[in-house]
Scaffold this active site. Structure first.
Site, mmCIF file in Angstrom:
data_model
loop_
_atom_site.group_PDB
_atom_site.id
_atom_site.type_symbol
_atom_site.label_atom_id
_atom_site.label_comp_id
_atom_site.label_asym_id
_atom_site.label_seq_id
_atom_site.Cartn_x
_atom_site.Cartn_y
_atom_site.Cartn_z
ATOM 1 N N LYS A 28 -1.836 -2.510 8.009
ATOM 2 C CA LYS A 28 -2.985 -1.994 8.742
ATOM 3 C C LYS A 28 -3.058 -2.608 10.134
ATOM 4 O O LYS A 28 -2.731 -3.773 10.327
ATOM 5 C CB LYS A 28 -4.278 -2.304 7.982
ATOM 6 N N ARG A 30 -0.545 -2.197 -6.693
ATOM 7 C CA ARG A 30 -0.774 -3.297 -5.744
ATOM 8 C C ARG A 30 -1.722 -4.325 -6.360
ATOM 9 O O ARG A 30 -1.507 -5.530 -6.257
ATOM 10 C CB ARG A 30 -1.345 -2.719 -4.449
ATOM 11 N N ARG A 81 0.859 -1.172 0.000
ATOM 12 C CA ARG A 81 0.000 0.000 0.000
ATOM 13 C C ARG A 81 0.903 1.232 0.000
ATOM 14 O O ARG A 81 2.033 1.178 0.495
ATOM 15 C CB ARG A 81 -0.895 0.030 1.245
ATOM 16 N N TYR A 116 -9.656 -11.088 -6.940
ATOM 17 C CA TYR A 116 -8.749 -11.201 -8.080
ATOM 18 C C TYR A 116 -9.058 -12.421 -8.954
ATOM 19 O O TYR A 116 -8.696 -12.458 -10.123
ATOM 20 C CB TYR A 116 -7.298 -11.244 -7.590
ATOM 21 N N HIS A 135 -2.401 2.573 -5.897
ATOM 22 C CA HIS A 135 -3.019 1.322 -5.448
ATOM 23 C C HIS A 135 -3.210 0.337 -6.592
ATOM 24 O O HIS A 135 -3.280 -0.875 -6.381
ATOM 25 C CB HIS A 135 -4.360 1.606 -4.782
ATOM 26 N N HIS A 168 -3.969 -9.236 3.681
ATOM 27 C CA HIS A 168 -5.419 -9.239 3.833
ATOM 28 C C HIS A 168 -5.811 -10.104 5.029
ATOM 29 O O HIS A 168 -5.305 -11.214 5.185
ATOM 30 C CB HIS A 168 -6.097 -9.813 2.578
#
Length: 319
Positions: free
Chosen positions: A195, A266, A172, A298, A263, A289
């Site tokens: 995150k 990514r 990110r 994806y 982004h 994730h």
């Protein structure tokens, strides 16, 4: 591992002093306890500022806790309708509503006010949006073009290193910009702070390490270990907006769509790995994730590409 500090831009809130104090407390709570990024807090702040501005005109009074506590469903719907007229899409409307709900939840949790009406508002349906990756050729062209846009050599090398890192490791933009020089890859892996302050280890290709080392050798300050990995002309940590503007410049030169953002690199990392045979669990770990369902988006891209190839190649496809 350094956690990037973030100076919030000045946002004007049309509210009385009591409500302004609660806004500041809420923002501090988001940063320190919820571990939200500075960009998220600023984004929520802009959404609340828009909401208060609407209320000031709609109620013809300065927004206050008393006014917030008496808002009805029709009032919240009127705000969403006004934002729709301003041209906001459903994704932005959902984020607006998410910020408002978050603030009201904070006020209720701290026994300041309670308003059950906000819980009755349904989020605008956003549909299942798919990522917009670049092709391999577009990703390479993006990085190559970055070499020639800066007047100073070290800035050109910085941009190349930054874009190569995003595409090569699937980071990110906030993760890449939070790195310090001491965090640079020293072997074939590096540790990234994602995150929620969660660390993950990502593999590093030789080309990524080489571009970063090449950039650091040219840096005018000698690249002290405790300094930010990516700096601006004043020696401070690069602001995300600087790199976003640079990609917009490259996008315009190459004639690429608006979906080409930091982004998108990514997304490209994940999509190209999947098309190359990588399994979803591995990609999930590399991207950081929490849920596999997030990574599974994806597969829809891969299936769409498969059907395009089938329809273009199979002799019976057009019969």
């Amino acid at each position: 591992m350094h956690r990037q500090t973030y100076e919030q831009p000045i946002i004007t809130f049309e509210a009385d002093n009591e409500l302004l104090s609660y806004i500041k407390q809420w923002q501090k709570y988001l940063l320190t306890e919820r571990r939200c990024s500075g960009m998220t807090v600023s984004s929520y702040g802009r959404d609340m500022a828009a909401f208060f501005k609407f209320l000031a005109a709609y109620k013809e009074k300065t927004p206050s806790c008393k006014i917030l506590s008496k808002l009805e469903i029709i009032d919240f719907r009127a705000f969403l309708a006004s934002r729709t007229k301003e041209g906001l899409d459903r994704v932005s409307l959902s984020r607006n509503l998410s910020a408002i709900r978050n603030f009201f939840k904070y006020l209720e949790h701290n026994n300041i006010i309670s308003n059950p009406a906000i819980s009755s508002i349904r989020s605008p349906g956003t549909g299942k949006s798919l990522p917009h990756p670049l092709t391999k050729e577009q990703a390479f062209d993006l990085i190559k073009t970055a070499q020639s846009l800066q007047k100073e050599l070290w800035l050109s090398k910085r941009d190349v290193a930054f874009l190569t890192l995003l595409y090569g490791c699937g980071l990110r933009i906030s993760e890449a910009l939070s790195l310090d020089v001491k965090d640079k890859p020293k072997s074939d892996t590096m540790t990234v702070l994602g995150k929620g302050n969660k660390e993950r280890v990502v593999p590093v290709l030789p080309i990524i390490k080489a571009t970063i080392d090449d950039y650091l050798k040219e840096r005018p300050d000698g690249a002290p270990l405790e300094s930010p990995l990516f700096i601006g002309t004043q020696g401070d940590r690069v602001n995300p907006g600087v790199m976003q503007r640079q990609i917009r410049r490259i996008r315009e030169i190459l004639g690429l769509p608006d979906t080409v953002t930091p982004h998108a690199l990514r997304h490209s990392f994940a999509t190209h790995l999947l098309c190359g045979g990588a399994d979803l669990r591995t990609i999930q770990e590399l991207l950081g994730h929490e849920s596999l369902s997030t990574t599974q988006r994806y597969t829809a891209l891969d299936e769409a590409k498969m059907m395009q190839t089938f329809n273009a190649s199979h002799p019976r496809a057009h019969k």
